[in-house]
Motif scaffolding. Structure first.
Motif: not given
Length: 186
Positions: A117, A123, A125, A128-129
């Motif tokens: 990020n 991140i 996969p 997405k965090k």
């Protein structure tokens, strides 16, 4: 007339039997694992397809890392691909959402390429965090081998000329990160 009826009935029976064996909803996935390091052996690894923590299909890779999977996906499901057989890892490969075709050709990088990020954190996969992503560390234990050990006539072990030789140890686990939220390694 009898011959025509026999031919028609034979054709109908054949069509009915083939309709049960060839399901129109089945999906074929052809894929290949592409190792990022040449020393990674990709033959005989198990490829799993999961959705909602249920295994839909599994297969083994050939000597070149190629595989073929056939399964029946459910509508609007998220399909996750995993690889197992390298060390103790079950490595997440990819997630595909809403597949609209009946066959796919996929190539998976091993280990998975990860993204960063804006803060430079890895991140996950799936979600997405980056807040639940942890770096995995494998401890290099470097085992020793004792060279020069002798057994005496009385059954005792003579260690007077023993030299310890350190073996090279390379961890074979490929995953570098883990997401606590999604319970995956990548």
């Amino acid at each position: 007339m009898k011959i025509l009826l026999k031919v028609i009935s034979l054709i109908l029976v054949t069509i009915i039997l083939l309709s049960f064996t060839c399901d129109q909803n089945s999906m074929k996935i052809y894929g290949q694992l592409k190792p990022r390091k040449p020393e990674i052996n990709v033959s005989g690894l198990k490829i799993l397809v999961k959705t909602n923590n249920l295994i839909l299909a599994e297969t083994l890779t050939d000597n070149f890392g190629k595989f073929k999977l056939i399964f029946i996906p459910k509508a609007n499901d998220k399909i996750n691909f995993y690889c197992t057989g390298i060390g103790k890892d079950t490595i997440f490969l990819k997630r595909i959402i809403n597949i609209k075709t009946d066959s796919l050709n996929l190539a998976f990088s091993l280990p998975v390429k990860y993204k960063l990020n804006l803060e430079g954190k890895v991140i996950c996969p799936i979600c997405k965090k980056s807040d639940k992503v942890l770096k995995l560390i494998y401890i290099n234990t470097n085992p020793y081998i004792a060279v020069g050990v002798k057994e005496t006539d009385q059954g005792l072990i003579d260690v007077s000329n023993v030299k310890l030789k350190q073996e090279k140890y390379t961890p074979i686990e490929l995953s570098r990160y883990s997401c606590k939220r999604d319970s995956i390694k990548f």
